[in-house]
Design a protein around this motif. Structure first.
Motif, PDB file in Angstrom:
ATOM      1  N   GLY A  10      -6.905 -33.004  37.471  1.00  0.00           N
ATOM      2  CA  GLY A  10      -5.487 -33.277  37.740  1.00  0.00           C
ATOM      3  C   GLY A  10      -4.663 -32.256  36.969  1.00  0.00           C
ATOM      4  O   GLY A  10      -5.164 -31.207  36.553  1.00  0.00           O
ATOM      5  N   VAL A  38      -6.059 -34.590  43.265  1.00  0.00           N
ATOM      6  CA  VAL A  38      -6.093 -35.684  44.240  1.00  0.00           C
ATOM      7  C   VAL A  38      -5.944 -37.054  43.578  1.00  0.00           C
ATOM      8  O   VAL A  38      -5.902 -38.063  44.258  1.00  0.00           O
ATOM      9  CB  VAL A  38      -7.367 -35.666  45.111  1.00  0.00           C
ATOM     10  N   GLY A  39      -5.851 -37.102  42.254  1.00  0.00           N
ATOM     11  CA  GLY A  39      -5.645 -38.378  41.560  1.00  0.00           C
ATOM     12  C   GLY A  39      -4.148 -38.645  41.436  1.00  0.00           C
ATOM     13  O   GLY A  39      -3.359 -38.369  42.358  1.00  0.00           O
ATOM     14  N   THR A  40      -3.724 -39.121  40.277  1.00  0.00           N
ATOM     15  CA  THR A  40      -2.309 -39.458  40.058  1.00  0.00           C
ATOM     16  C   THR A  40      -1.399 -38.237  40.211  1.00  0.00           C
ATOM     17  O   THR A  40      -0.228 -38.366  40.567  1.00  0.00           O
ATOM     18  CB  THR A  40      -2.160 -40.083  38.651  1.00  0.00           C
ATOM     19  N   ALA A  43       0.520 -38.114  43.378  1.00  0.00           N
ATOM     20  CA  ALA A  43       1.303 -39.288  43.813  1.00  0.00           C
ATOM     21  C   ALA A  43       2.157 -39.804  42.667  1.00  0.00           C
ATOM     22  O   ALA A  43       1.776 -40.737  41.962  1.00  0.00           O
ATOM     23  CB  ALA A  43       0.358 -40.374  44.311  1.00  0.00           C
ATOM     24  N   ASN A  44       3.287 -39.176  42.474  1.00  0.00           N
ATOM     25  CA  ASN A  44       4.211 -39.589  41.411  1.00  0.00           C
ATOM     26  C   ASN A  44       5.626 -39.213  41.828  1.00  0.00           C
ATOM     27  O   ASN A  44       5.847 -38.802  42.961  1.00  0.00           O
ATOM     28  CB  ASN A  44       3.799 -38.951  40.083  1.00  0.00           C
ATOM     29  N   SER A  45       6.586 -39.329  40.912  1.00  0.00           N
ATOM     30  CA  SER A  45       7.987 -39.068  41.282  1.00  0.00           C
ATOM     31  C   SER A  45       8.321 -37.574  41.339  1.00  0.00           C
ATOM     32  O   SER A  45       9.405 -37.203  41.786  1.00  0.00           O
ATOM     33  CB  SER A  45       8.936 -39.737  40.286  1.00  0.00           C
ATOM     34  N   ALA A  46       7.440 -36.744  40.805  1.00  0.00           N
ATOM     35  CA  ALA A  46       7.599 -35.278  40.860  1.00  0.00           C
ATOM     36  C   ALA A  46       8.794 -34.781  40.041  1.00  0.00           C
ATOM     37  O   ALA A  46       9.422 -33.790  40.380  1.00  0.00           O
ATOM     38  CB  ALA A  46       7.720 -34.803  42.312  1.00  0.00           C
ATOM     39  N   HIS A  49      10.712 -34.389  33.508  1.00  0.00           N
ATOM     40  CA  HIS A  49      11.673 -35.182  32.739  1.00  0.00           C
ATOM     41  C   HIS A  49      12.301 -34.369  31.614  1.00  0.00           C
ATOM     42  O   HIS A  49      11.718 -33.388  31.130  1.00  0.00           O
ATOM     43  CB  HIS A  49      10.978 -36.423  32.155  1.00  0.00           C
ATOM     44  N   GLY A 201      -7.952 -39.249  33.744  1.00  0.00           N
ATOM     45  CA  GLY A 201      -6.868 -40.093  34.276  1.00  0.00           C
ATOM     46  C   GLY A 201      -7.121 -41.570  34.095  1.00  0.00           C
ATOM     47  O   GLY A 201      -7.403 -42.032  32.978  1.00  0.00           O
ATOM     48  N   TYR A 225       6.250 -45.988  46.771  1.00  0.00           N
ATOM     49  CA  TYR A 225       7.364 -45.093  47.130  1.00  0.00           C
ATOM     50  C   TYR A 225       7.664 -45.081  48.621  1.00  0.00           C
ATOM     51  O   TYR A 225       6.771 -45.326  49.454  1.00  0.00           O
ATOM     52  CB  TYR A 225       6.993 -43.638  46.794  1.00  0.00           C
ATOM     53  N   VAL A 308      -1.003 -44.334  40.604  1.00  0.00           N
ATOM     54  CA  VAL A 308      -1.425 -45.263  39.550  1.00  0.00           C
ATOM     55  C   VAL A 308      -1.237 -44.633  38.165  1.00  0.00           C
ATOM     56  O   VAL A 308      -1.775 -43.570  37.871  1.00  0.00           O
ATOM     57  CB  VAL A 308      -2.904 -45.683  39.741  1.00  0.00           C
ATOM     58  N   ARG A 309      -0.461 -45.327  37.319  1.00  0.00           N
ATOM     59  CA  ARG A 309      -0.221 -44.863  35.945  1.00  0.00           C
ATOM     60  C   ARG A 309      -1.425 -45.219  35.069  1.00  0.00           C
ATOM     61  O   ARG A 309      -1.905 -46.355  35.137  1.00  0.00           O
ATOM     62  CB  ARG A 309       1.018 -45.560  35.360  1.00  0.00           C
ATOM     63  N   MET A 334      -2.273 -40.969  29.952  1.00  0.00           N
ATOM     64  CA  MET A 334      -1.375 -39.983  30.572  1.00  0.00           C
ATOM     65  C   MET A 334      -0.487 -40.623  31.645  1.00  0.00           C
ATOM     66  O   MET A 334      -0.515 -40.247  32.823  1.00  0.00           O
ATOM     67  CB  MET A 334      -2.193 -38.823  31.160  1.00  0.00           C
ATOM     68  N   SER A 336       3.584 -41.607  32.769  1.00  0.00           N
ATOM     69  CA  SER A 336       4.780 -40.759  32.793  1.00  0.00           C
ATOM     70  C   SER A 336       5.366 -40.662  31.377  1.00  0.00           C
ATOM     71  O   SER A 336       5.407 -41.668  30.671  1.00  0.00           O
ATOM     72  CB  SER A 336       5.818 -41.385  33.730  1.00  0.00           C
ATOM     73  N   PRO A 337       5.759 -39.508  30.878  1.00  0.00           N
ATOM     74  CA  PRO A 337       5.958 -38.218  31.532  1.00  0.00           C
ATOM     75  C   PRO A 337       4.770 -37.254  31.436  1.00  0.00           C
ATOM     76  O   PRO A 337       4.914 -36.111  30.975  1.00  0.00           O
ATOM     77  CB  PRO A 337       7.161 -37.664  30.766  1.00  0.00           C
TER      78      PRO A 337
HETATM   79  C1  FAD Z   1       4.216 -43.973  39.942  1.00  0.00           C
HETATM   80  C2  FAD Z   1       4.129 -42.810  39.015  1.00  0.00           C
HETATM   81  C3  FAD Z   1       5.233 -41.988  38.787  1.00  0.00           C
HETATM   82  C4  FAD Z   1       5.155 -40.928  37.897  1.00  0.00           C
HETATM   83  N1  FAD Z   1       6.209 -40.069  37.805  1.00  0.00           N
HETATM   84  C5  FAD Z   1       6.138 -39.025  36.941  1.00  0.00           C
HETATM   85  C6  FAD Z   1       7.187 -38.086  36.863  1.00  0.00           C
HETATM   86  O1  FAD Z   1       8.139 -38.114  37.638  1.00  0.00           O
HETATM   87  N2  FAD Z   1       7.124 -37.132  35.908  1.00  0.00           N
HETATM   88  C7  FAD Z   1       6.087 -37.057  35.030  1.00  0.00           C
HETATM   89  O2  FAD Z   1       6.116 -36.216  34.147  1.00  0.00           O
HETATM   90  N3  FAD Z   1       5.013 -37.881  35.142  1.00  0.00           N
HETATM   91  C8  FAD Z   1       5.013 -38.842  36.085  1.00  0.00           C
HETATM   92  N4  FAD Z   1       3.948 -39.676  36.229  1.00  0.00           N
HETATM   93  C9  FAD Z   1       2.759 -39.450  35.405  1.00  0.00           C
HETATM   94  C10 FAD Z   1       1.920 -38.293  35.945  1.00  0.00           C
HETATM   95  O3  FAD Z   1       1.777 -38.378  37.344  1.00  0.00           O
HETATM   96  C11 FAD Z   1       0.556 -38.342  35.262  1.00  0.00           C
HETATM   97  O4  FAD Z   1       0.759 -38.331  33.867  1.00  0.00           O
HETATM   98  C12 FAD Z   1      -0.340 -37.184  35.606  1.00  0.00           C
HETATM   99  O5  FAD Z   1      -0.402 -36.940  36.979  1.00  0.00           O
HETATM  100  C13 FAD Z   1      -1.732 -37.468  35.063  1.00  0.00           C
HETATM  101  O6  FAD Z   1      -2.538 -36.376  35.369  1.00  0.00           O
HETATM  102  P1  FAD Z   1      -4.053 -36.379  34.930  1.00  0.00           P
HETATM  103  O7  FAD Z   1      -4.572 -35.037  35.227  1.00  0.00           O
HETATM  104  O8  FAD Z   1      -4.167 -36.847  33.517  1.00  0.00           O
HETATM  105  O9  FAD Z   1      -4.732 -37.501  35.824  1.00  0.00           O
HETATM  106  P2  FAD Z   1      -5.164 -37.424  37.363  1.00  0.00           P
HETATM  107  O10 FAD Z   1      -4.243 -36.618  38.168  1.00  0.00           O
HETATM  108  O11 FAD Z   1      -5.408 -38.815  37.810  1.00  0.00           O
HETATM  109  O12 FAD Z   1      -6.532 -36.631  37.307  1.00  0.00           O
HETATM  110  C14 FAD Z   1      -7.712 -37.207  36.796  1.00  0.00           C
HETATM  111  C15 FAD Z   1      -8.870 -36.661  37.599  1.00  0.00           C
HETATM  112  O13 FAD Z   1     -10.096 -37.075  37.006  1.00  0.00           O
HETATM  113  C16 FAD Z   1     -11.026 -37.285  38.043  1.00  0.00           C
HETATM  114  N5  FAD Z   1     -12.108 -38.136  37.524  1.00  0.00           N
HETATM  115  C17 FAD Z   1     -11.991 -39.426  37.112  1.00  0.00           C
HETATM  116  N6  FAD Z   1     -13.210 -39.881  36.723  1.00  0.00           N
HETATM  117  C18 FAD Z   1     -14.095 -38.854  36.885  1.00  0.00           C
HETATM  118  C19 FAD Z   1     -15.491 -38.723  36.690  1.00  0.00           C
HETATM  119  N7  FAD Z   1     -16.249 -39.741  36.208  1.00  0.00           N
HETATM  120  N8  FAD Z   1     -16.085 -37.542  36.986  1.00  0.00           N
HETATM  121  C20 FAD Z   1     -15.341 -36.496  37.456  1.00  0.00           C
HETATM  122  N9  FAD Z   1     -14.007 -36.588  37.700  1.00  0.00           N
HETATM  123  C21 FAD Z   1     -13.386 -37.744  37.405  1.00  0.00           C
HETATM  124  C22 FAD Z   1     -10.190 -37.944  39.123  1.00  0.00           C
HETATM  125  O14 FAD Z   1     -10.793 -37.837  40.405  1.00  0.00           O
HETATM  126  C23 FAD Z   1      -8.888 -37.169  39.034  1.00  0.00           C
HETATM  127  O15 FAD Z   1      -8.837 -36.087  39.918  1.00  0.00           O
HETATM  128  C24 FAD Z   1       3.971 -40.714  37.159  1.00  0.00           C
HETATM  129  C25 FAD Z   1       2.854 -41.510  37.409  1.00  0.00           C
HETATM  130  C26 FAD Z   1       2.923 -42.518  38.351  1.00  0.00           C
HETATM  131  C27 FAD Z   1       1.705 -43.299  38.675  1.00  0.00           C
END
Ligand code: FAD
Length: 479
Positions: A10, A38-40, A43-46, A49, A201, A225, A308-309, A334, A336-337
């Motif tokens: 992500g 393709v995780g969170t 799918a967020n507010s984009a 902040h 995530g 949304y 999903v947060r 992780m 928001s933000p």
């Molecule tokens: C409703 C909502 C609104 C939000 N709005 C905002 C906003 O406006 N501004 C902001 O700054 N933040 C916002 N956020 C927060 C932000 O979207 C997240 O903090 C961020 O996308 C998290 O990214 P990540 O890479 O940590 O997690 P993810 O994008 O979920 O990536 C984690 C990855 O790990 C992979 N994974 C999991 N388990 C395994 C495994 N066992 N083996 C291999 N791969 C694995 C998953 O497939 C996934 O691709 C929002 C979140 C939500 C849910």
């Protein structure tokens, strides 16, 4: 043997990969899905902040403010859609004015620049569609809107060009430590690494437990949304928030970088990666948003989605090297933000690894820019030049968004290739318009099949297994 293995692709994993790509380090990103982002992250507010909301002294406050500045720079050099449109946090009741003052004070402590309090007159001037019930607003000019998946893809692509490996379709199922080496078990065999960054995530707690006794729990929390057609995209000029409450930043109304209107999210406990939407959740979002902007036409909705947060009880990012397992670093909690903060967090995680023995010698030269051909943004002369170079830029495939076959072919052959219809959409916007791929989807599917030389039936809509067709009609039947 890798120096560093990053689990999860992500925004967190891709930011780490991007920073590691600058050094002579053998690094790999392991992702269970068939694409990055393709995780969170998709799918967020984009929103990027401003940093006025997190509690002063928290990790969220520090990294949000640092990340906001860094993302401006990253989006410019990596050609990622981003606009600094500013945010308004709106008060509807006298008591909420106090909350706005608190937020302004917090912003000052956190280092957020140039915040202003707007009275009702100024608010109406700048936002003609705002509700008559809105009485005051706090303006934060540094808030931006971004294409979150394109930011993660850009960081990942540059990392890949600088030598970071990406193992997609590879799920981590266990981790064992032998002396100073981690043996990461996956469905594609064992990967060995000296350092692990857990950026999984909503599954970060599960990955942590492969190495460690339980030290934190992710409590997934879903937000739903509406995405509305471009006819609604100019209803507001800023990101419109209501006063935050115990459920978080609340329901916002904002233009997107692609010209649509985004409305959401709500907040509800969920299970793992459940991104289904519900009548209840969406009607809450709709009714709450109408309080801010009463004339949103929800009949112009083109898509609903949920994200999903990855919340923890502490309600802060949880970034630490495990005490008993040197070299194992959790980048968790992780919520928001997180999108706004991940690029800044990555810089500090590299420092943590360096302090723990990772040698960080800068490469003599790296790739640190990216340029994408976006046909519809070009003037007539540049379009003609492009079509002369490659006639595929003269064939419009996505009519809603004016996306050419040339751009789709580029997306399929970029450093992290697009292998699904939605992966193409995330890279060049084909299928993002009003018909949501109804017309161009089958054409994109054919182009992927042709370019990757794989059967049409093997091209999924998005994740592996999300197949659209199973084979030829009457295949195997009697003649
Ligand atoms: C409703 C909502 C609104 C939000 N709005 C905002 C906003 O406006 N501004 C902001 O700054 N933040 C916002 N956020 C927060 C932000 O979207 C997240 O903090 C961020 O996308 C998290 O990214 P990540 O890479 O940590 O997690 P993810 O994008 O979920 O990536 C984690 C990855 O790990 C992979 N994974 C999991 N388990 C395994 C495994 N066992 N083996 C291999 N791969 C694995 C998953 O497939 C996934 O691709 C929002 C979140 C939500 C849910």
């Amino acid at each position: 043997m890798y120096d560093v293995a990053i689990i999860g692709a992500g925004i967190t994993g891709c930011s780490l990969a991007y920073e590691l790509g600058k050094y002579n380090v053998k690094a790999v990103v392991i992702e269970k899905e068939n694409d990055v982002s393709v995780g969170t992250t998709k799918a967020n507010s984009a929103i990027i902040h401003g940093g006025y909301d997190p509690i002063p002294g928290s990790a969220m406050a520090k990294y949000n403010v640092e990340g906001n500045k860094y993302i401006h720079e990253l989006c410019a050099k990596l050609d990622v859609p981003f606009k600094e449109i500013g945010a308004l946090i709106v008060a509807f009741e006298e008591e909420e004015k106090v909350k706005l003052e608190e937020l302004q004070e917090r912003g000052k402590i956190n280092g957020v620049p140039s915040m202003e309090m707007w009275d009702q007159k100024k608010l109406r001037q700048e936002e003609p569609n705002i509700s008559d019930d809105a009485i005051q607003a706090l303006y934060s000019p540094n808030v931006g809107i971004v294409s979150p998946w394109e930011l993660a893809i850009a960081l990942g692509e540059v990392a890949a060009q600088n030598g970071v490996e990406f193992k997609l379709d590879t799920e981590v199922t266990d981790i064992k430590k032998e002396n100073d080496t981690y043996k990461i078990e996956t469905n594609e065999g064992t990967v060995e690494a000296k350092f692990i960054c857990n950026a999984a995530g909503v599954f970060a707690d599960k990955v942590n437990e492969y190495v460690n006794k339980k030290s934190f729990t992710i409590e997934p929390n879903k937000g739903e949304y509406y995405l509305l057609d471009k006819s609604q995209g100019t209803l507001v000029n800023h990101v419109i928030f209501q006063c935050p409450n115990q459920y978080g930043k609340g329901v916002l109304v904002s233009p997107t970088v692609h010209g649509n209107l985004i409305v959401g999210p709500d907040s509800q406990p969920s299970a793992g990666e459940d991104v289904s939407t519900s009548t209840q959740g969406l009607s809450f979002v709709r009714n709450t948003a109408l309080k801010s902007i009463p004339n949103i036409n929800f009949r112009e909705s083109i898509r609903n989605f949920a994200g999903v947060r990855a919340r923890t009880k502490e309600d802060d990012f949880f970034i630490f090297e495990d005490k008993e397992n040197k070299g194992f670093i959790n980048i968790s909690g992780m919520a928001s933000p997180g999108l706004s903060s991940a690029p800044a967090i990555a810089i500090d995680v590299l420092k943590m690894m360096e302090n723990s023995g990772l040698e960080l010698n800068a490469k003599d030269s790296i790739i640190d820019t990216r340029k994408i051909n976006r046909f519809k943004k070009l003037d007539e002369d540049k379009r003609a030049e492009l079509v002369k170079q490659n006639p595929l830029y003269g064939k419009i495939i996505c009519r809603c968004e004016t996306i050419t076959e040339g751009e789709i072919v580029d997306a399929i052959h970029r450093p992290i290739p697009a292998t699904s219809i939605d992966a193409v959409k995330r890279r060049c916007n084909a299928g993002m318009g009003r018909c949501q791929g109804g017309f161009c989807g089958p054409r994109v599917q054919e182009i992927i099949s042709r370019e990757l030389n794989i059967p049409l039936a093997d091209v999924p809509q998005d994740r592996k297994g999300m197949n659209i067709i199973t084979g030829e009609t009457k295949e195997g039947g009697t003649k």
